[in-house]
Design a protein around this motif. Structure first.
Motif, PDB file in Angstrom:
ATOM      1  N   UNK A  33      -5.061   5.051   2.394  1.00 51.71           N
ATOM      2  CA  UNK A  33      -4.069   3.994   2.528  1.00 51.71           C
ATOM      3  C   UNK A  33      -4.114   3.263   3.857  1.00 51.71           C
ATOM      4  N   UNK A  34      -4.295   3.987   4.959  1.00 50.22           N
ATOM      5  CA  UNK A  34      -4.283   3.354   6.281  1.00 50.22           C
ATOM      6  C   UNK A  34      -5.405   2.315   6.439  1.00 50.22           C
ATOM      7  N   UNK A  35      -6.662   2.640   6.142  1.00 49.99           N
ATOM      8  CA  UNK A  35      -7.715   1.630   6.304  1.00 49.99           C
ATOM      9  C   UNK A  35      -7.602   0.478   5.319  1.00 49.99           C
ATOM     10  N   UNK A  70       0.862  -1.185   0.000  1.00 43.64           N
ATOM     11  CA  UNK A  70       0.000   0.000   0.000  1.00 43.64           C
ATOM     12  C   UNK A  70       0.897   1.233   0.000  1.00 43.64           C
ATOM     13  N   UNK A  71       0.668   2.100  -0.963  1.00 43.42           N
ATOM     14  CA  UNK A  71       1.482   3.305  -1.110  1.00 43.42           C
ATOM     15  C   UNK A  71       0.705   4.497  -0.569  1.00 43.42           C
ATOM     16  N   UNK A  72       1.201   5.082   0.519  1.00 42.76           N
ATOM     17  CA  UNK A  72       0.562   6.250   1.116  1.00 42.76           C
ATOM     18  C   UNK A  72      -0.148   5.917   2.407  1.00 42.76           C
ATOM     19  N   UNK A  73       0.386   6.405   3.525  1.00 40.02           N
ATOM     20  CA  UNK A  73      -0.255   6.212   4.831  1.00 40.02           C
ATOM     21  C   UNK A  73      -1.280   7.312   5.049  1.00 40.02           C
ATOM     22  N   UNK A  74      -2.263   7.331   4.173  1.00 39.23           N
ATOM     23  CA  UNK A  74      -3.252   8.402   4.116  1.00 39.23           C
ATOM     24  C   UNK A  74      -4.574   7.932   4.697  1.00 39.23           C
ATOM     25  N   UNK A 121      -9.240   5.517   9.973  1.00 42.11           N
ATOM     26  CA  UNK A 121      -9.449   4.106  10.284  1.00 42.11           C
ATOM     27  C   UNK A 121      -8.171   3.300  10.110  1.00 42.11           C
ATOM     28  N   UNK A 122      -7.924   2.412  11.062  1.00 44.25           N
ATOM     29  CA  UNK A 122      -7.002   1.289  10.876  1.00 44.25           C
ATOM     30  C   UNK A 122      -7.894   0.073  11.157  1.00 44.25           C
ATOM     31  N   UNK A 123      -7.545  -0.769  12.126  1.00 44.80           N
ATOM     32  CA  UNK A 123      -8.553  -1.674  12.676  1.00 44.80           C
ATOM     33  C   UNK A 123      -9.200  -1.008  13.875  1.00 44.80           C
ATOM     34  N   UNK A 151      -2.795   2.086  -4.313  1.00 52.15           N
ATOM     35  CA  UNK A 151      -2.298   3.462  -4.242  1.00 52.15           C
ATOM     36  C   UNK A 151      -3.278   4.327  -3.453  1.00 52.15           C
ATOM     37  N   UNK A 152      -2.778   4.901  -2.367  1.00 53.00           N
ATOM     38  CA  UNK A 152      -3.586   5.805  -1.552  1.00 53.00           C
ATOM     39  C   UNK A 152      -2.876   7.127  -1.361  1.00 53.00           C
ATOM     40  N   UNK A 153      -2.538   7.763  -2.484  1.00 59.15           N
ATOM     41  CA  UNK A 153      -1.728   8.988  -2.440  1.00 59.15           C
ATOM     42  C   UNK A 153      -2.535  10.247  -2.754  1.00 59.15           C
ATOM     43  N   UNK A 154      -3.793  10.227  -2.383  1.00 60.91           N
ATOM     44  CA  UNK A 154      -4.590  11.440  -2.522  1.00 60.91           C
ATOM     45  C   UNK A 154      -5.395  11.514  -3.800  1.00 60.91           C
ATOM     46  N   UNK A 155      -6.006  12.683  -4.011  1.00 63.88           N
ATOM     47  CA  UNK A 155      -6.898  12.893  -5.159  1.00 63.88           C
ATOM     48  C   UNK A 155      -6.581  14.212  -5.846  1.00 63.88           C
TER      49      UNK A 155
END
Length: 495
Positions: free
Chosen positions: A201-203, A194-198, A366-368, A285-289
């Motif tokens: 990306x985090x959930x 997963x790219x991006x701890x956003x 969100x994570x878990x 990819x979770x690098x924004x919009x």
């Protein structure tokens, strides 16, 4: 499915010569803005290229995010309790749980959600709309749909945003996904990067990890720096992800996605310049919009450096009579902002001066776990005020376990796995005794934080908090925690 969302769907009066406003985009902002405008007696038309109202939230964004979070929480609990004889085992033990059937179930429910919104919009809210067709904006007073011309006094652009994909070699490979196309997944990944701890990306990383994928999350910055949280809250979140065997790599940049037709690995660059190759059969990819402002460029409105339409607090663009709402105006790209922006634009068009204030708002991740926060952090408060008072649980440096549920649904965890039962923190002004901010890790706090935001904005003291009535057990409202110190004339930290 009650309606056919693949065919043109119209609900408007063809005899109308001119509308008070046309909303181009029927997402969260367009639908709620249209509803408010209609309720106030205005004549509106809403046009959307999709076959439903509500935008990407029910389609492939917010709703699937929460759906997967619910699944992740359930699977996480099952894995935590796997060593308890009385707890039922996962069908596959502690191994991989299939994702594709989850998507199939979601899509069935999504069609029914579309049904509800269509029925409500048409039969209860009396909105006029055109769906499954592109709008061609000729000028600020003219919109064409399938060759038919519609005139309007005002124009509101709510064209949303799209996933930002890093421009790296291999981005076109099969197996590279974002929120936008995740629902097209047709295989069972085993090794996910997963790219991006956003906020995306985090959930998603937590979900992949919970279903049993070997999950690595990378981010070019230190984890959680994008979120307004104190260090001990960040540490609790990160430690929880590590405890669940997720591979976390911050200060790490994606260099390339590798494979022959399909993803096989990724190459990353660490802070010290060293390179590392990570096995992967899926990259999320979770690098924004990126705001979809292109539709407005011919109108001459000002476009900002992040491709957003620049608006003022009234949602007015640089061109009179043209407004913009939601993601197309840039961050924060949040559902509440889009909805409120739609209402604010409608009010101003109707001559009722209104502003959108986004200087402070409750937020979540969100994570878990569900992480929520509002107002000042302790660090911010100590930088601005002479005297700051903090209440926090669990207790720092306590030598034993803390079997006290610090969130809803954690009574079980607090007794069996203390340490996984959440975290809570409240920050007060030591002089005025006013609540300044709150942070929480656990479950079920989003509801209370919406009201904590209102209380903080309007002013509430620790003494007033202590005099409120709570429903046991309700740690997310901070009432019980505040009572432990409210009697003191000179407040002392309780951490």
């Amino acid at each position: 499915m009650l309606y056919n969302y693949f065919e043109p769907m119209d609900n408007y009066d063809p005899s109308t010569n001119e509308y008070d406003v046309i909303f181009v985009g029927g997402g969260a902002g367009g639908r709620f803005g249209s509803t408010y405008f209609r309720a106030m007696g205005g004549k509106q038309l809403t046009i959307d290229k999709d076959g439903h109202l509500g935008g990407k939230c029910p389609k492939n964004a917010c709703v699937i995010h929460h759906y997967l979070f619910d699944i992740a929480v359930e699977l996480d609990l099952a894995r935590i309790l796997d060593d308890k004889k009385w707890y039922p085992k996962l069908p596959t033990g502690t191994g991989k749980v299939e994702i594709v059937p989850m998507i199939e179930d979601y899509l069935k429910g999504r069609d029914e959600a579309y049904d509800v919104m269509y029925y409500q919009s048409k039969n209860q809210l009396n909105l006029e709309f055109i769906l499954n067709r592109e709008a061609e904006i000729v000028d600020k007073n003219t919109v064409i749909v399938d060759g038919k011309t519609f005139k309007t006094k005002n124009l509101v652009i709510g064209s949303g945003s799209r996933a930002a994909i890093p421009n790296v070699p291999g981005k076109e490979l099969s197996g590279v996904y974002s929120y936008a196309d995740f629902l097209e997944l047709d295989y069972e990944p085993k090794d996910v990067v997963v790219v991006g701890a956003s906020k995306t990306g985090m959930p998603w990383a937590s979900f992949f990890n919970a279903v049993g994928c070997n999950t690595t999350m990378i981010d070019m910055n230190p984890f959680l720096t994008a979120f307004n949280l104190d260090d001990e809250i960040k540490e609790y979140i990160i430690d929880g992800m590590k405890l669940r065997d997720m591979n976390l790599m911050d200060n790490t940049t994606l260099s390339s996605i590798n494979g022959n037709g399909h993803v096989e690995s990724v190459t990353v660059v660490r802070k010290d310049g060293s390179k590392e190759t990570i096995k992967a059969d899926m990259v999320f990819v979770g690098t924004g919009c990126i705001p979809n402002s292109e539709i407005a460029v011919p109108l001459g409105v000002e476009i900002g450096g992040s491709n957003e339409i620049v608006v003022d607090s009234h949602m007015k663009t640089s061109v009179p009579g043209i407004y913009a709402i939601g993601d197309v105006t840039g961050g924060p790209m949040e559902m509440w902002k889009a909805r409120k922006a739609g209402m604010v634009a409608s009010k101003n068009i109707l001559g009722m001066e209104a502003d959108l204030d986004i200087t402070s708002f409750p937020d979540f991740l969100h994570t878990t776990y569900e992480i929520t926060w509002v107002g000042m952090t302790e660090k911010e408060a100590r930088e601005k005020l002479e005297k700051v008072f903090v209440i926090m649980m669990p207790i720092k440096d306590y030598p034993g376990h803390c079997p006290i549920p610090l969130a809803e649904r954690t009574m079980l965890l607090s007794h069996i796995h203390p340490g996984l039962n959440g975290m809570q923190k409240a920050i007060y002004d030591g002089e005025t005794r006013m609540l300044l901010g709150a942070q929480h890790v656990g479950y079920g706090a989003k509801d209370s934080f919406q009201y904590l935001d209102h209380l903080i904005r309007n002013g509430v003291t620790i003494d007033e908090m202590a005099n409120m009535n709570e429903l046991f057990l309700n740690p997310t409202h901070y009432i019980q925690l505040s009572r432990l110190r409210a009697g003191m004339k000179s407040l002392v930290d309780l951490t």
